[in-house]
Motif scaffolding. Structure first.
Motif, PDB file in Angstrom:
ATOM      1  N   GLU A 165      51.458  -2.656  39.141  1.00  0.00           N
ATOM      2  CA  GLU A 165      51.518  -3.399  38.677  1.00  0.00           C
ATOM      3  C   GLU A 165      51.724  -4.902  39.175  1.00  0.00           C
ATOM      4  N   TRP A 166      51.145  -5.912  38.398  1.00  0.00           N
ATOM      5  CA  TRP A 166      51.724  -6.994  38.833  1.00  0.00           C
ATOM      6  C   TRP A 166      51.878  -8.397  37.707  1.00  0.00           C
ATOM      7  N   GLN A 167      52.667  -8.975  37.250  1.00  0.00           N
ATOM      8  CA  GLN A 167      52.296 -10.346  36.729  1.00  0.00           C
ATOM      9  C   GLN A 167      52.408 -11.294  37.579  1.00  0.00           C
ATOM     10  N   ARG A 168      51.062 -12.192  36.941  1.00  0.00           N
ATOM     11  CA  ARG A 168      50.609 -13.665  37.458  1.00  0.00           C
ATOM     12  C   ARG A 168      51.191 -14.351  37.308  1.00  0.00           C
ATOM     13  N   GLU A 169      51.106 -16.150  37.678  1.00  0.00           N
ATOM     14  CA  GLU A 169      52.201 -16.705  38.165  1.00  0.00           C
ATOM     15  C   GLU A 169      52.488 -17.279  36.212  1.00  0.00           C
ATOM     16  N   GLU A 170      51.142 -16.760  35.297  1.00  0.00           N
ATOM     17  CA  GLU A 170      51.111 -17.146  34.023  1.00  0.00           C
ATOM     18  C   GLU A 170      51.736 -16.678  33.100  1.00  0.00           C
ATOM     19  N   ASN A 171      52.158 -16.005  33.393  1.00  0.00           N
ATOM     20  CA  ASN A 171      53.251 -13.769  33.069  1.00  0.00           C
ATOM     21  C   ASN A 171      54.679 -14.135  32.645  1.00  0.00           C
ATOM     22  N   ARG A 172      54.879 -14.760  33.872  1.00  0.00           N
ATOM     23  CA  ARG A 172      56.285 -14.986  34.583  1.00  0.00           C
ATOM     24  C   ARG A 172      57.143 -14.231  33.508  1.00  0.00           C
ATOM     25  N   GLY A 173      58.660 -13.292  33.486  1.00  0.00           N
ATOM     26  CA  GLY A 173      59.551 -13.295  32.934  1.00  0.00           C
ATOM     27  C   GLY A 173      59.475 -12.372  31.963  1.00  0.00           C
ATOM     28  N   PRO A 174      60.684 -11.564  31.059  1.00  0.00           N
ATOM     29  CA  PRO A 174      60.733 -10.415  31.136  1.00  0.00           C
ATOM     30  C   PRO A 174      59.806 -10.048  29.817  1.00  0.00           C
ATOM     31  N   ASP A 175      59.268 -11.384  28.761  1.00  0.00           N
ATOM     32  CA  ASP A 175      58.304 -10.605  27.829  1.00  0.00           C
ATOM     33  C   ASP A 175      56.672 -10.863  28.790  1.00  0.00           C
ATOM     34  N   GLY A 176      56.830 -11.172  30.257  1.00  0.00           N
ATOM     35  CA  GLY A 176      55.590 -11.184  30.706  1.00  0.00           C
ATOM     36  C   GLY A 176      54.304  -9.696  30.797  1.00  0.00           C
ATOM     37  N   ASP A 177      53.189 -10.468  30.786  1.00  0.00           N
ATOM     38  CA  ASP A 177      52.558  -9.136  30.529  1.00  0.00           C
ATOM     39  C   ASP A 177      52.083  -8.790  31.671  1.00  0.00           C
ATOM     40  N   TRP A 178      51.811  -7.134  31.816  1.00  0.00           N
ATOM     41  CA  TRP A 178      51.609  -6.629  33.256  1.00  0.00           C
ATOM     42  C   TRP A 178      50.216  -6.453  33.104  1.00  0.00           C
ATOM     43  N   THR A 179      50.077  -6.681  35.050  1.00  0.00           N
ATOM     44  CA  THR A 179      48.083  -5.844  35.048  1.00  0.00           C
ATOM     45  C   THR A 179      48.246  -5.446  36.080  1.00  0.00           C
ATOM     46  N   GLU A 180      47.591  -3.461  35.543  1.00  0.00           N
ATOM     47  CA  GLU A 180      46.916  -2.749  36.427  1.00  0.00           C
ATOM     48  C   GLU A 180      46.284  -2.738  37.577  1.00  0.00           C
ATOM     49  N   ILE A 181      46.770  -2.904  38.702  1.00  0.00           N
ATOM     50  CA  ILE A 181      46.058  -3.079  39.530  1.00  0.00           C
ATOM     51  C   ILE A 181      45.427  -1.937  40.828  1.00  0.00           C
ATOM     52  N   TYR A 182      46.037  -0.962  41.037  1.00  0.00           N
ATOM     53  CA  TYR A 182      45.445   0.277  41.166  1.00  0.00           C
ATOM     54  C   TYR A 182      46.759   1.783  41.169  1.00  0.00           C
ATOM     55  N   LYS A 183      45.698   2.725  40.999  1.00  0.00           N
ATOM     56  CA  LYS A 183      47.020   3.675  40.232  1.00  0.00           C
ATOM     57  C   LYS A 183      46.700   5.379  42.030  1.00  0.00           C
ATOM     58  N   PHE A 184      48.278   5.590  42.363  1.00  0.00           N
ATOM     59  CA  PHE A 184      47.830   6.987  43.656  1.00  0.00           C
ATOM     60  C   PHE A 184      48.571   7.918  43.171  1.00  0.00           C
ATOM     61  N   SER A 185      48.551   8.603  44.114  1.00  0.00           N
ATOM     62  CA  SER A 185      49.578   9.519  43.374  1.00  0.00           C
ATOM     63  C   SER A 185      50.628  10.281  44.818  1.00  0.00           C
ATOM     64  N   LEU A 186      51.453  11.050  45.502  1.00  0.00           N
ATOM     65  CA  LEU A 186      51.836  10.837  46.511  1.00  0.00           C
ATOM     66  C   LEU A 186      51.589  11.661  47.511  1.00  0.00           C
ATOM     67  N   GLU A 187      50.499  12.976  47.082  1.00  0.00           N
ATOM     68  CA  GLU A 187      49.751  14.236  48.210  1.00  0.00           C
ATOM     69  C   GLU A 187      49.241  13.421  49.571  1.00  0.00           C
ATOM     70  N   PRO A 188      49.524  13.780  50.565  1.00  0.00           N
ATOM     71  CA  PRO A 188      49.597  13.454  51.633  1.00  0.00           C
ATOM     72  C   PRO A 188      48.095  13.628  51.988  1.00  0.00           C
ATOM     73  N   ARG A 189      47.022  12.606  52.541  1.00  0.00           N
ATOM     74  CA  ARG A 189      45.912  13.181  53.171  1.00  0.00           C
ATOM     75  C   ARG A 189      45.447  12.809  54.135  1.00  0.00           C
ATOM     76  N   ARG A 190      44.432  12.039  54.674  1.00  0.00           N
ATOM     77  CA  ARG A 190      44.220  12.555  56.269  1.00  0.00           C
ATOM     78  C   ARG A 190      43.285  11.839  56.147  1.00  0.00           C
ATOM     79  N   LEU A 191      42.554  10.272  57.114  1.00  0.00           N
ATOM     80  CA  LEU A 191      41.983   9.749  57.468  1.00  0.00           C
ATOM     81  C   LEU A 191      41.103  10.254  57.260  1.00  0.00           C
ATOM     82  N   GLU A 192      40.211  11.705  57.860  1.00  0.00           N
ATOM     83  CA  GLU A 192      38.555  11.686  56.853  1.00  0.00           C
ATOM     84  C   GLU A 192      38.914  12.114  55.970  1.00  0.00           C
ATOM     85  N   ASP A 193      39.346  12.129  55.311  1.00  0.00           N
ATOM     86  CA  ASP A 193      39.069  11.938  53.474  1.00  0.00           C
ATOM     87  C   ASP A 193      38.174  10.829  52.901  1.00  0.00           C
TER      88      ASP A 193
END
Length: 287
Positions: A165-193
């Motif tokens: 997640e990130w906070q854009r410039e206009e949402n910075r600070g402890p009360d700012g809004d977090w925007t999800e960018i992407y989600k991922f797991s820690l399971e190992p993968r291969r390039l051909e996958d």
């Protein structure tokens, strides 16, 4: 990873990295940033009559020898090979990008990201995401804010899934809004996958990469972006000030686009580019 030899010094020269390249955190951070500032995030092969194939030897020839860029599977796939050659312990991971149109996530293997384990600490690396990407690796050992110049990121965990997640410039600070960018797991993968999704992104009207010809690269103090028939330049006031100073956009004529790509991005195509900037069709199945 490949039967083809990796010429490490040639690769490092391509990204403008000089100095000792031992597997340390300082080197990891340096090569990560150097890659982003030298190798564009681009899909121009798709729009100039070519086909992207996830073969390490082809990726090396394209990005290092031809001085091109690529999208996530290409840039991160080749960067993974470089890190391995430098002695880093690196793992490919499957990510799912949150669509700005649908507000939903893409399918598994939508995005390729990397995890580097170093001295008992895990780092998220990504040199293949574009405008919302981070410039130096993010720690996977904390869920707290991680500030990088004009942006703040965090990695939130929930039932085995990590959310970037990130906070854009206009949402910075402890009360700012977090925007999800992407989600991922820690399971190992291969390039051909990632082969199936690599084909999808080159042929589906639901994919950004099929609908828009694009090229973007990080610059000192800003970012340069080409999409369709437009060129945009974003300049940040300073790393300390943490806000955008200016974004300028200009229209391009078709005949001037090859020159802009060559001069601004260092990209020279072997075949004529067909500029494209079409509306993305929402996918029928969402995650």
């Amino acid at each position: 990873m490949s039967a083809v030899e990796m010429h490490v010094e040639t690769y490092l020269s391509r990204i403008g990295f000089a100095g000792p390249a031992e597997p340390s955190l300082e080197v990891l951070r340096s090569v990560h940033t150097a890659h982003l500032m030298s190798v564009p995030f681009e899909n121009l092969t798709v729009h100039s009559g070519g086909r992207i194939q996830l073969d390490p030897s082809l990726l090396y020839d394209k990005i290092v020898n031809q001085r091109r860029g690529g999208f996530c599977c290409e840039n991160n796939g080749l960067f993974c090979w470089l890190l391995s050659e430098l002695g880093f312990r690196v793992t490919m991971l499957s990510g799912q990008v949150k669509g700005s149109i649908t507000g939903r996530y893409g399918p598994p293997f939508d995005h390729l990201v990397l995890m580097v384990s170093l001295d008992g600490h895990r780092w998220l690396c990504d040199v293949g995401f574009g405008n919302a990407g981070f410039s130096v690796p993010l720690s996977l050992e904390t869920s707290g804010p991680q500030e990088q110049g004009h942006r703040v990121y965090r990695i939130r965990r929930d039932t085995g899934t990590c959310f970037l997640e990130w906070q854009r410039e206009e949402n910075r600070g402890p009360d700012g809004d977090w925007t999800e960018i992407y989600k991922f797991s820690l399971e190992p993968r291969r390039l051909e996958d990632f082969d199936e999704m690599c084909l999808y992104h080159q042929s589906s009207p639901c994919s950004l990469f099929f609908c828009k010809s694009l090229c973007t690269v990080l610059k000192p103090g800003g970012r340069l972006t080409y999409i369709g028939r437009k060129l945009s330049s974003t300049t940040f006031l300073s790393e300390e000030a943490g806000r955008v100073l200016e974004t300028t956009t200009r229209d391009l004529e078709d005949e001037e686009i090859p020159g802009v790509l060559a001069e601004m991005f260092g990209v020279v195509l072997n075949s004529p580019l067909v500029p494209k900037d079409e509306t993305i069709t929402p996918p029928p199945v969402m995650y």
